[in-house]
Write an enzyme that holds these catalytic residues in place. Structure first.
Site, PDB file in Angstrom:
ATOM      1  N   HIS A   1      -7.272 -12.819  -7.490  1.00  0.00           N
ATOM      2  CA  HIS A   1      -6.904 -11.508  -8.072  1.00  0.00           C
ATOM      3  C   HIS A   1      -7.679 -10.365  -7.412  1.00  0.00           C
ATOM      4  O   HIS A   1      -7.884  -9.316  -8.022  1.00  0.00           O
ATOM      5  CB  HIS A   1      -7.153 -11.474  -9.597  1.00  0.00           C
ATOM      6  CG  HIS A   1      -6.638 -12.677 -10.321  1.00  0.00           C
ATOM      7  ND1 HIS A   1      -5.391 -12.738 -10.901  1.00  0.00           N
ATOM      8  CD2 HIS A   1      -7.203 -13.894 -10.516  1.00  0.00           C
ATOM      9  CE1 HIS A   1      -5.220 -13.930 -11.440  1.00  0.00           C
ATOM     10  NE2 HIS A   1      -6.300 -14.656 -11.226  1.00  0.00           N
TER      11      HIS A   1
ATOM     12  N   SER B   1      -8.955   9.969  13.907  1.00  0.00           N
ATOM     13  CA  SER B   1      -8.092  10.924  13.214  1.00  0.00           C
ATOM     14  C   SER B   1      -8.201  12.264  13.937  1.00  0.00           C
ATOM     15  O   SER B   1      -9.264  12.626  14.437  1.00  0.00           O
ATOM     16  CB  SER B   1      -8.563  11.059  11.768  1.00  0.00           C
ATOM     17  OG  SER B   1      -8.136  12.298  11.241  1.00  0.00           O
TER      18      SER B   1
ATOM     19  N   LYS C   1     -13.410   9.319  10.972  1.00  0.00           N
ATOM     20  CA  LYS C   1     -12.484   8.196  10.788  1.00  0.00           C
ATOM     21  C   LYS C   1     -12.427   7.255  11.988  1.00  0.00           C
ATOM     22  O   LYS C   1     -12.428   7.675  13.133  1.00  0.00           O
ATOM     23  CB  LYS C   1     -11.056   8.715  10.530  1.00  0.00           C
ATOM     24  CG  LYS C   1     -10.862   9.394   9.189  1.00  0.00           C
ATOM     25  CD  LYS C   1     -11.039   8.475   7.992  1.00  0.00           C
ATOM     26  CE  LYS C   1      -9.890   7.527   7.786  1.00  0.00           C
ATOM     27  NZ  LYS C   1      -8.638   8.200   7.446  1.00  0.00           N
TER      28      LYS C   1
ATOM     29  N   GLU D   1      -2.816  -2.648  10.696  1.00  0.00           N
ATOM     30  CA  GLU D   1      -1.839  -1.907   9.880  1.00  0.00           C
ATOM     31  C   GLU D   1      -0.443  -1.996  10.485  1.00  0.00           C
ATOM     32  O   GLU D   1       0.548  -2.198   9.787  1.00  0.00           O
ATOM     33  CB  GLU D   1      -2.219  -0.428   9.797  1.00  0.00           C
ATOM     34  CG  GLU D   1      -3.437  -0.140   8.944  1.00  0.00           C
ATOM     35  CD  GLU D   1      -3.784   1.337   9.039  1.00  0.00           C
ATOM     36  OE1 GLU D   1      -3.307   2.109   8.196  1.00  0.00           O
ATOM     37  OE2 GLU D   1      -4.521   1.738   9.965  1.00  0.00           O
TER      38      GLU D   1
END
Ligand code: ARG
Length: 461
Positions: A158, A279, A285, A292
């Site tokens: 979980h 970024s 970043k 992804e």
């Protein structure tokens, strides 16, 4: 009227210009040219063997096809949309180059069995390339698993800290998924590797073809049994897409974990600058674009599987033009899969593992609570009672902002009198993982043994 098309005999009007482009596949099926030429060379050799072509005719055709292959490779070949597809473009060029003997190549053959042969040759080759990349990825994962056999991190259920596991064990779970993918692809390859040629348009042919000889020349393990099935079957492409969809699902799961682990909140790994991007607005970043994108590309592969299934749904026997729509989804599935496997195989070995952060996270989550319950059971407490006792101890720790292993013996004994000084061995993370020392368990010794077995299994497929 356009006389370059080989089938204009029964037509009196030219093809509508839009229809010509609408029905053409040459823009995308030209990628099959090597397989189309290999199939034609084998077909010509077989025709000579059975006496349908003379030796000299066959040699002119084979040499002509080889010239076309180099014309294409050198970018000198002009693909004509009026010639519809890769098959008619190459055949028309052959006759232009070698004269009317080129017109004999299509004896005993149809584009229907020709295209089915080309796709099978293409897919067989691509499965082998995919297997090479997949093997490289699995090999890399096994090496990292061996190196990190004793590195401890929280295992999750979980997405809540559950019990400590070793990082090597976690990576070997991925290896299991990928070894199944490898076996699935290899199994699918057997059904790809069957020769359709000889089925001709649908009913077979009146020439005394030696289909076994053609199969042998092209390295096919078998010859399609039924001519109607041979030209219409695309099961092999669907099977491959299903195996690809499963494999992408696995890569997306790894991708999701890599994204989580490289976030500031987990901070378990660093993917290396070569595999991340920055970024344009936020200077701090470093984004995990590779995992992804792999996660995102899974969608198109699922889509292609659904597209191919739907393409074949309700099609009457035998070949239908619908089947021309098999190529783009198949090609994109192959390209996507190869790209994702390559980038993972390149990235994984260089991933740095932050063992201290993993260990700290494992300590935070009361991950040895089950070990304490098991300890109480060994001292004679019933498991349900042990569960209750440990739950109370955990609540106490939450109130005191400490871990179970920080509690003194006397505090622990306030929860259960059976607790002795030996309890601290089971409350350490190292003790917890080392105790799971059975086949399939997370103990470092088991990880080493499982990694060795995985290497052997990797070679076996
Ligand atoms: N371009 C076609 C395809 O990809 C080749 C077979 C066409 N056959 C035909 N009779 N129109 O399926």
């Amino acid at each position: 009227m356009d006389m370059e098309k080989p089938w204009t005999g029964r037509f009196t009007e030219a093809t509508d210009r839009f229809v010509e482009a609408f029905t053409a596949s040459v823009d995308f099926d030209q990628r099959l040219y090597q397989h189309d030429i290999a199939g034609s060379i084998a077909h010509a050799k077989m025709l000579a063997k059975v006496g349908v072509l003379s030796e000299n005719e066959m040699q002119q055709i084979v040499a002509g096809l080889q010239v076309i292959e180099s014309e294409i490779e050198q970018g000198q070949f002009i693909w004509r949309i009026g010639l519809e597809d890769v098959h008619m473009n190459i055949e028309a060029r052959l006759t232009e180059n070698i004269g009317s003997v080129g017109k004999k190549l299509h004896t005993g053959r149809s584009r229907n069995d020709q295209v089915a042969t080309d796709i099978r040759l293409y897919l067989r080759e691509q499965i082998d390339l995919i297997q090479t990349e997949l093997k490289r990825l699995i090999g890399g994962l096994i090496s990292v698993a061996e190196r990190e056999n004793a590195t401890i991190l929280p295992g999750f259920t979980h997405l809540q800290s559950a019990q400590p596991v070793t990082f090597g064990h976690h990576l070997l779970a991925w290896v299991e998924m990928l070894l199944r993918d490898r076996a699935r692809l290899q199994d699918c390859r057997q059904r790809v590797n069957v020769l359709p040629l000889g089925a001709a348009a649908l009913a077979g042919t009146t020439y005394p073809l030696d289909r076994y000889y053609t199969a042998e020349l092209l390295g096919f393990a078998g010859v399609a049994e039924n001519s109607l099935d041979a030209v219409s079957d695309r099961d092999f492409a669907i099977e491959f897409s299903a195996a690809a969809a499963l494999l992408m699902m696995h890569l997306s799961r790894f991708g999701e974990e890599l994204v989580l682990w490289s976030s500031a909140h987990f901070d378990f790994i660093d993917l290396g600058d070569a595999f991340c991007t920055g970024s344009s607005i936020m200077p701090q970043k470093k984004n995990p674009d590779v995992p992804e994108l792999v996660r995102g590309k899974t969608g198109r592969v699922y889509g292609h599987l659904m597209g191919l299934l739907t393409l074949m749904k309700s099609q009457p026997l035998a070949y239908n033009k619908d089947n021309q729509e098999d190529k783009e989804p198949l090609f994109d599935t192959v390209d996507t899969l190869k790209g994702c496997l390559k980038v993972y195989a390149d990235m994984i070995p260089g991933m740095s593992v932050k063992a201290d952060k993993m260990l700290a996270a494992a300590k935070r989550g009361f991950t040895t609570a089950t070990d304490l319950a098991d300890y109480l059971v060994r001292k004679g407490v019933a498991f349900r009672d042990a569960h209750e006792i440990v739950g109370k101890a955990v609540r106490h720790c939450i109130e005191q902002s400490c871990d179970l292993s920080d509690l003194s013996l006397s505090v622990l004994q306030s929860f259960s009198a059976v607790i002795q000084a030996d309890v601290h061995e089971v409350l350490t993370l190292q003790g917890s993982v080392a105790a799971r020392n059975h086949f399939g368990g997370t103990a470092p010794a088991q990880v080493q043994a499982a990694a060795q077995r995985a290497r052997v299994r990797l070679e076996a497929v």
